[in-house]
Design an enzyme around this catalytic site. Structure first.
Site, PDB file in Angstrom:
ATOM      1  N   ASN A  43       0.909  -1.283   0.352  1.00  0.00           N
ATOM      2  CA  ASN A  43      -0.080  -0.475   0.025  1.00  0.00           C
ATOM      3  C   ASN A  43       0.757   1.442  -0.167  1.00  0.00           C
ATOM      4  OD1 ASN A  43       0.787  -1.361   3.117  1.00  0.00           O
ATOM      5  ND2 ASN A  43      -0.938  -0.335   3.236  1.00  0.00           N
ATOM      6  N   GLU A  45       0.454   5.276   0.431  1.00  0.00           N
ATOM      7  CA  GLU A  45      -0.692   6.308   1.045  1.00  0.00           C
ATOM      8  C   GLU A  45      -0.151   7.728   0.946  1.00  0.00           C
ATOM      9  OE1 GLU A  45      -1.020   5.349   5.167  1.00  0.00           O
ATOM     10  OE2 GLU A  45      -2.509   3.825   5.001  1.00  0.00           O
ATOM     11  N   GLU A  56      -2.694  -4.777  -2.918  1.00  0.00           N
ATOM     12  CA  GLU A  56      -3.514  -4.950  -3.851  1.00  0.00           C
ATOM     13  C   GLU A  56      -3.608  -4.950  -4.917  1.00  0.00           C
ATOM     14  OE1 GLU A  56      -4.775  -4.606  -1.543  1.00  0.00           O
ATOM     15  OE2 GLU A  56      -5.694  -6.910  -0.316  1.00  0.00           O
ATOM     16  N   CYS A  87     -10.452  -5.039   0.340  1.00  0.00           N
ATOM     17  CA  CYS A  87     -10.919  -4.073   0.247  1.00  0.00           C
ATOM     18  C   CYS A  87     -12.305  -4.041  -1.119  1.00  0.00           C
ATOM     19  CB  CYS A  87     -11.114  -2.485   0.417  1.00  0.00           C
ATOM     20  SG  CYS A  87     -10.407  -1.958  -1.058  1.00  0.00           S
ATOM     21  N   CYS A  90     -11.224  -3.209  -3.796  1.00  0.00           N
ATOM     22  CA  CYS A  90     -10.041  -3.592  -4.751  1.00  0.00           C
ATOM     23  C   CYS A  90     -10.289  -5.787  -5.231  1.00  0.00           C
ATOM     24  CB  CYS A  90      -8.994  -4.403  -3.729  1.00  0.00           C
ATOM     25  SG  CYS A  90      -7.450  -3.194  -3.629  1.00  0.00           S
TER      26      CYS A  90
HETATM   27  N1  THU Z   1      -5.136  -1.783   2.614  1.00  0.00           N
HETATM   28  C1  THU Z   1      -4.238  -2.724   1.869  1.00  0.00           C
HETATM   29  O1  THU Z   1      -3.718  -2.114   0.965  1.00  0.00           O
HETATM   30  N2  THU Z   1      -5.023  -4.131   1.417  1.00  0.00           N
HETATM   31  C2  THU Z   1      -6.246  -4.390   2.290  1.00  0.00           C
HETATM   32  O2  THU Z   1      -6.569  -5.959   1.891  1.00  0.00           O
HETATM   33  C3  THU Z   1      -6.847  -3.485   3.570  1.00  0.00           C
HETATM   34  C4  THU Z   1      -6.645  -2.051   3.205  1.00  0.00           C
HETATM   35  C5  THU Z   1      -4.337  -1.059   3.558  1.00  0.00           C
HETATM   36  C6  THU Z   1      -4.767   0.902   2.125  1.00  0.00           C
HETATM   37  C7  THU Z   1      -4.892   2.102   3.355  1.00  0.00           C
HETATM   38  O3  THU Z   1      -3.288   2.126   3.514  1.00  0.00           O
HETATM   39  C8  THU Z   1      -4.380   0.570   4.743  1.00  0.00           C
HETATM   40  O4  THU Z   1      -4.838  -0.566   4.516  1.00  0.00           O
HETATM   41  C9  THU Z   1      -5.293   0.570   6.342  1.00  0.00           C
HETATM   42  O5  THU Z   1      -6.522   1.193   5.330  1.00  0.00           O
END
Ligand code: THU
Length: 133
Positions: A43, A45, A56, A87, A90
């Protein structure tokens, strides 16, 4: 499934590289593609929160950039007591390149915690075949 060993290793290796200064929740994801290669993402941000991207999404982007076009298996790796299930957005991203029976594993540092199929995570989904030709 033996391919999950390689996916777990790749997702666990990339998870510490995640850029998650706001949630402090680092996620790694790895997928096995139709070319036999493993593609991983984490991820990323952003100070403008909604612009952040999931692990993902990064793995799928790496797969497409690498020339593959289909997902054979996916693994998501994260910490904490709860399952790090993909989520909703994704699930739709994965569905574009996966089949209904494509396995999706959710893992923590100790190993795989749960397994689903793509259709379990996103039933009655809309995909490429739903569009008129
Ligand atoms: N996040 C993911 O990268 N993948 C998931 O399957 C669940 C959530 C990330 C998004 C965000 O940067 C952080 O986790 C908190 O939600």
């Amino acid at each position: 499934m033996p391919e999950f060993d390689a996916l777990f290793a790749a997702a666990a290796a990339i998870q510490p590289r995640a850029y998650a200064p706001y949630s402090r929740f680092k996620v790694g994801s790895a997928l096995l593609a139709d070319d036999g290669a493993v593609y991983a993402g984490c991820n990323v941000e952003n100070a403008a929160y909604p612009v952040g991207t999931c692990a993902e999404a990064g793995a799928i982007a790496a797969m497409i950039a690498g020339g593959a076009r289909a997902i054979r298996a996916v693994l998501v790796f994260g910490e904490g007591a709860e399952l790090v299930t993909p989520c909703g957005a994704c699930r739709q991203r994965m569905r574009e390149f996966a089949a209904p029976d494509t396995p999706v594993a959710v893992a923590g540092p100790e190993g795989i915690r749960a397994r689903f199929t793509m259709a379990e995570l996103l039933p009655a989904s809309f995909g490429p075949a739903n569009l008129p030709r």
